[in-house]
Design a protein around this motif. Structure first.
Motif, PDB file in Angstrom:
ATOM      1  N   LEU A 122       1.621  -5.395   1.887  1.00 45.99           N
ATOM      2  CA  LEU A 122       1.389  -6.206   3.084  1.00 45.99           C
ATOM      3  C   LEU A 122       0.988  -7.630   2.732  1.00 45.99           C
ATOM      4  O   LEU A 122       0.942  -8.491   3.610  1.00 45.99           O
ATOM      5  CB  LEU A 122       0.288  -5.579   3.942  1.00 45.99           C
ATOM      6  N   PHE A 123       0.688  -7.870   1.450  1.00 44.42           N
ATOM      7  CA  PHE A 123       0.245  -9.193   1.005  1.00 44.42           C
ATOM      8  C   PHE A 123       1.129  -9.635  -0.164  1.00 44.42           C
ATOM      9  O   PHE A 123       0.650  -9.833  -1.277  1.00 44.42           O
ATOM     10  CB  PHE A 123      -1.218  -9.161   0.572  1.00 44.42           C
ATOM     11  N   PRO A 124       2.451  -9.773   0.054  1.00 41.69           N
ATOM     12  CA  PRO A 124       3.358 -10.123  -1.046  1.00 41.69           C
ATOM     13  C   PRO A 124       2.988 -11.454  -1.669  1.00 41.69           C
ATOM     14  O   PRO A 124       2.726 -12.436  -0.982  1.00 41.69           O
ATOM     15  CB  PRO A 124       4.730 -10.184  -0.360  1.00 41.69           C
ATOM     16  N   GLY A 125       2.940 -11.445  -2.987  1.00 44.61           N
ATOM     17  CA  GLY A 125       2.597 -12.660  -3.700  1.00 44.61           C
ATOM     18  C   GLY A 125       1.105 -12.945  -3.748  1.00 44.61           C
ATOM     19  O   GLY A 125       0.683 -13.906  -4.395  1.00 44.61           O
ATOM     20  N   VAL A 126       0.317 -12.120  -3.084  1.00 40.53           N
ATOM     21  CA  VAL A 126      -1.138 -12.323  -3.075  1.00 40.53           C
ATOM     22  C   VAL A 126      -1.827 -11.203  -3.836  1.00 40.53           C
ATOM     23  O   VAL A 126      -2.586 -11.446  -4.773  1.00 40.53           O
ATOM     24  CB  VAL A 126      -1.671 -12.394  -1.626  1.00 40.53           C
ATOM     25  N   LEU A 127      -1.578  -9.941  -3.433  1.00 38.60           N
ATOM     26  CA  LEU A 127      -2.188  -8.806  -4.116  1.00 38.60           C
ATOM     27  C   LEU A 127      -1.210  -8.223  -5.121  1.00 38.60           C
ATOM     28  O   LEU A 127      -0.007  -8.135  -4.854  1.00 38.60           O
ATOM     29  CB  LEU A 127      -2.580  -7.722  -3.105  1.00 38.60           C
ATOM     30  N   PRO A 128      -1.696  -7.803  -6.292  1.00 32.89           N
ATOM     31  CA  PRO A 128      -0.801  -7.184  -7.292  1.00 32.89           C
ATOM     32  C   PRO A 128      -0.280  -5.856  -6.776  1.00 32.89           C
ATOM     33  O   PRO A 128      -1.039  -5.041  -6.248  1.00 32.89           O
ATOM     34  CB  PRO A 128      -1.718  -7.003  -8.510  1.00 32.89           C
ATOM     35  N   GLU A 129       1.033  -5.618  -6.948  1.00 36.26           N
ATOM     36  CA  GLU A 129       1.647  -4.408  -6.408  1.00 36.26           C
ATOM     37  C   GLU A 129       1.850  -3.332  -7.456  1.00 36.26           C
ATOM     38  O   GLU A 129       2.516  -2.330  -7.202  1.00 36.26           O
ATOM     39  CB  GLU A 129       2.980  -4.749  -5.741  1.00 36.26           C
ATOM     40  N   ALA A 130       1.303  -3.491  -8.638  1.00 37.00           N
ATOM     41  CA  ALA A 130       1.432  -2.459  -9.665  1.00 37.00           C
ATOM     42  C   ALA A 130       0.778  -1.173  -9.173  1.00 37.00           C
ATOM     43  O   ALA A 130      -0.371  -1.162  -8.758  1.00 37.00           O
ATOM     44  CB  ALA A 130       0.758  -2.922 -10.954  1.00 37.00           C
TER      45      ALA A 130
END
Length: 962
Positions: A122-130
């Motif tokens: 929900l926070f692309p480019g803000v929170l790491p998605e690993a």
């Protein structure tokens, strides 16, 4: 408390307020202050402010925000907006985005850790998605949002002061459903977090008919604040401030006409003041709220035409609209729009400044409703075009498109479809269904319309709306020439919908039709069959049909041609185990099913993984089962999927129980209970039966009885119902009720056989329980017959663990005395398996039989070995029996190494067990949704009661972990 005048009730939400401007709200302000102070001290709470429009709810929330900021709380504020109700998680993201975006990179990684991982998308480019799952479920996403909110408080950080929060949500009746569900879930947790949650909701609004909102406003415990109408005295003070020479009758008339509603009092006085003289009381009597709003429109009509056009555009575009956009919409140049905005602010209709906002939602609603219907629809279409040009989100655009008239425009349908897809991915299927219903009206009657209708049916089914059947039926009529995969997905969806409606034969027919589209063995055919078997295998009305479809696949497997798709391989593994196929073959199938993903694609939160692990347990491959569950637990933890974590915990507990790792099993079951305690009760019977078995081994009958109640709401036809019955039979036997135990054990076996046609000791060794019950009744012939049948069945299946267990029971109930040969064979058989608990039972039974046969010299070794195993496993009941037999034989039993476990509270025991099995304090806090400080407190108390000082010594109290 002194007021500052009637205008204070019309100044809107953005102006910072002082408590002195709120008349007769001392009680409400005190309650809000208490909530803020409690959060600052670490105690969360929920406050609901509920009342009619104009009661001053917004100003109370603003006052709470002032209090929170003054107290040093992090203040998160959000608001529901009528035009944005289809933006899934819109309000939730409005609350959480500012602090997440403001965090530094290291802090962001912490915020998105553990169960919060799913929300990174929900926070692309803000929170790491690993580690974030590709397609998290709705519940996983919403729970992840709760974890993100919790992590913002710093509750999980050892040695760092927490950052308490105040979360305010205004106009919750207009919030999107996904955000309301998030708020309801957060409300469930505020008692364990330093969070004051304050929600304002309007009485009598149609939007309040949302289950999540009802759940939120009725949430126990909460503080419900219902601001009362202003008293006659308060109204008199406001009237006197505007009309100093007014008689008392005027104030009484204003109070009567307004009903004491602060907003209507202010607008009524403003309307009266426009005449420039003190009105007579008699002219007020008929000025009810509707008239007041009409007077607002009349005031607007007296303003220049440019002001009226800008007000209409602001009402269409909604609060927060930039002046530039409103000017374009109203077809005004910017200087003209600025003059119009100043004029509207001077008339107390708009707040001063940019972006534009009305002084009260009721004024915006009155201006919006005053527009003719077709003109209003056309204005919303123009607004949608402007938002697209400005690069706004499709959800915001869709809100306007929903208010337009259908014109057969595929472009409109495409925007609504995209917005619906986002709503589904964010966990709001009801919003997706509303968007898709409108999209259908603009789609041409082609295959594309059919695909849209499939998506609509899927959203409706997910939202629990059974009109999905009509949508999917219409879709199938349009998909005649569509690709096979599209038609198959539609037929599979039809099957699920029919199943949900109780049409089981129709569900089977739909799946058959989907399968007929492909050649048997085709990957798509395999996936469709695996999907159907998830319904059919454990659902009696469909079980035989599913078994018939699977039979040719099993024949191919025995010819060395297993299916390639992991989902179907999972079902094959279970059926091979039930059929008694060789264990190496079962392990090979299990490895294939789990090779790509330990959760088997995360279908059903790891349900297919559970099928595979249970198959391995049935086949006696306990070590392989535990290893598979370990991998599933790791994957579920990384993805933040709490339900999958719970399922994997249960299945690891199942394998550990049979290995005699009782404390390890109990720790896993405590983690498995977390989803159950939060409302995911479908696994209640399974968890309850296994938890009860562990408690019985530990001699805690009351805890076992309580655990069995976990499945009390489940259908009597479920497979878990038979397991619960057998466990009740064991409990009755231990309580000295053999007649009840015999009847109940027989009922368990009968139910499993009649409903599922399963007679496998690895699933339910009911004959063992029944034989022991008959033995205690003195019905030795029946006991021996049941034991012989059990042994015959176990040998037919060929699982050593099951054979050893059946030998033990047959030897124990033999007459005229226990059969030492059978018992010795049982010990020898079980010694070669990982089934340590059953091995310990056999040792104790053998030692007892030797003692009773007068062979005192020989009985000591098996009794001592059995006691050592029972002590190490903390199988208190078995250990006490072994000690009693040793004493009776004149032998001195070994003493228990450490006492004190019984003194632990349930919470202390739960935390200590998780610590024993390698969980860090942070991991324990995440598993149990308590603070790290709480974990530390429970551990410290447990250490004192157990007379130990660190984690390494826990194994001395509980036994070494497996």
């Amino acid at each position: 408390m002194t007021g500052t005048g009637w205008s204070a009730y019309g100044e809107g939400v953005t102006k910072r307020v002082t408590e002195g401007s709120l008349l007769e709200r001392d009680k409400e302000l005190a309650a809000l202050g208490e909530a803020v102070n409690a959060a600052r001290s670490g105690d969360g709470s929920l406050v609901v402010v509920q009342g009619p429009p104009g009661a001053g709810k917004t100003r109370l929330l603003a006052a709470a925000g002032d209090r929170g900021q003054a107290a040093g709380l992090r203040v998160l504020a959000g608001r529901g907006r009528e035009l944005e109700r289809e933006i899934a998680l819109g309000v939730a993201l409005e609350l959480l985005s500012p602090p997440v975006t403001a965090a530094d990179p290291g802090e962001r990684a912490r915020l998105a850790s553990g169960p919060a991982a799913p929300v990174a998308r929900l926070f692309p480019g803000v929170l790491p998605e690993a580690g974030s799952p590709a397609n998290p479920s709705t519940d996983t996403m919403l729970r992840g949002m709760c974890w993100l909110a919790a992590n913002l408080t710093g509750w999980d950080r050892t040695g760092v002061p927490a950052r308490p929060m105040l979360v305010t949500v205004d106009d919750a009746q207009w919030a999107d459903e996904a955000s309301l569900r998030f708020l309801a879930m957060l409300a469930d947790r505020v008692a364990t977090l330093p969070v004051a949650l304050v929600v304002a909701v309007r009485d009598g609004d149609g939007g309040s008919d949302v289950s999540a909102l009802r759940r939120l406003t009725a949430h126990p415990p909460n503080r419900l604040l219902a601001p009362a109408p202003l008293t006659a005295g308060a109204v008199d003070r406001l009237v006197t401030r505007v009309f100093p020479s007014a008689e008392a009758e005027l104030a009484a008339a204003v109070a009567h006409a307004s009903g004491g509603n602060p907003f209507f009092v202010g607008e009524l006085l403003r309307s009266l003041q426009a005449d420039g003289r003190t009105p007579a009381a008699g002219t007020i009597a008929s000025m009810v709220p509707g008239t007041v709003l009409r007077s607002v429109l009349a005031r607007l009509a007296r303003l220049p035409a440019e002001a009226g056009r800008l007000a209409a555009s602001a009402a269409i575009l909604g609060d927060g609209t930039p002046l530039r956009r409103a000017a374009v919409h109203a077809e005004l140049d910017l200087p003209s729009a600025e003059r119009a905005a100043d004029t509207l602010a001077g008339a107390h209709l708009l707040q001063p400044g940019n972006p534009l906002a009305f002084v009260h939602p009721l004024i915006a609603a009155a201006v919006h409703a005053d527009l003719p219907a077709f003109a209003r629809a056309r204005a919303h279409r123009r607004a949608a075009d402007l938002l697209v040009e400005d690069g706004e989100s499709v959800e915001k655009v869709a809100g306007h498109l929903l208010a337009t008239q259908p014109e057969g425009d595929p472009g409109v349908a495409r925007v609504l479809r995209e917005a619906a897809d986002r709503a589904l991915r964010r966990g709001d299927p009801a919003a997706a269904a509303r968007l898709l219903r409108r999209a259908v009206l603009d789609a041409p009657p082609t295959q594309w319309l059919g695909e849209l209708l499939v998506e609509l049916a899927r959203a409706q089914m997910t939202a629990g709306d059974m009109t999905a059947h009509a949508s999917i039926t219409e879709a199938l009529a349009l998909l005649g020439e569509a690709p096979l995969q599209v038609r198959a997905e539609a037929m599979t969806l039809l099957a699920w919908i029919r199943h949900g409606r109780g049409d089981f034969s129709g569900a089977a027919a739909a799946h058959d039709a989907a399968l007929d589209l492909f050649q048997p063995g085709d990957p798509m055919w395999q996936d469709i069959l695996a999907d159907y078997l998830m319904i059919a295998t454990f659902h009696p009305p469909l079980r035989r049909h599913g078994a018939g479809l699977l039979a040719p696949v099993l024949q191919e497997v025995r010819l060395g041609r297993p299916p390639s798709r992991p989902g179907l391989l999972a079902h094959v593994t279970l059926q091979l185990a039930l059929a008694g196929d060789p264990a190496p073959e079962i392990c090979r199938m299990a490895s294939g099913a789990l090779a790509g993903d330990p959760l088997v694609g995360s279908v059903g939160h790891g349900a297919l993984m559970g099928v595979v692990v249970h198959a391995l347990v049935i086949a006696g491959e306990l070590v392989a089962a535990e290893k598979a569950a370990d991998a599933a637990l790791s994957a579920a933890r990384q993805r933040g999927d709490v339900l999958a974590y719970g399922y994997a915990g249960f299945h690891r507990a199942l394998s550990r129980y049979h290995q005699g790792a009782l404390t390890a099993a109990l720790a896993d079951l405590e983690a498995a209970r977390v989803p159950y305690d939060e409302g995911w009760t479908a696994a209640g019977g399974w968890i309850g039966f296994l938890l009860a078995l562990v408690h019985l081994e530990q001699g805690d009958y009351a805890a076992a009885e309580e655990a069995l109640h976990m499945g009390s709401h489940r259908s009597s036809e479920g497979m878990d119902a038979a397991l619960v019955l057998d466990c009740r039979a064991r409990l009755a036997l231990l309580r000295g009720e053999p007649a009840t135990a015999l009847d109940t054990a027989r009922a368990a076996g009968r139910r499993l056989d009649e409903v599922y046609e399963i007679d496998h000791p690895g699933v339910l060794p009911w004959r063992a329980t029944a034989a022991l019950a008959a033995h205690h009744l003195g019905d030795h012939r029946n006991a021996q017959e049941l034991a012989a049948q059990g042994l015959e069945r176990a040998r037919a299946v060929g699982v050593p663990q099951g054979v050893g267990a059946a030998l033990r029971v047959a030897g124990r109930v033999a007459r005229p005395r226990p059969d030492i040969t059978l018992l010795s064979e049982a010990v020898a058989t079980l010694r070669q398996t990982p089934a340590a608990l059953e091995h310990a039972r056999a040792l104790v039974d053998l030692g007892t039989a030797l003692w009773r046969a007068g062979r005192a010299r020989e009985c000591g070794q098996p009794l001592r070995q059995g006691l050592a195993l029972a002590d190490r496993m903390h199988a208190r009941l078995l250990a006490e029996r072994a000690r009693a037999e040793l004493r009776a034989a004149g032998l001195r039993p070994r003493r228990t190494a450490v006492a004190g476990i019984d003194a632990l509270t349930p919470a202390e025991r739960r935390v200590a067990l998780l610590a024993l099995h390698g969980h860090s304090n942070n991991q324990i806090a995440q598993a149990l949704f308590v603070t790290t400080k709480t974990v530390e407190t429970h551990l410290a108390r447990a250490y004192r009661k157990l007379a130990i000082s660190n984690r390494r010594q826990l194994h001395e109290a509980f036994g070494p972990p497996k």
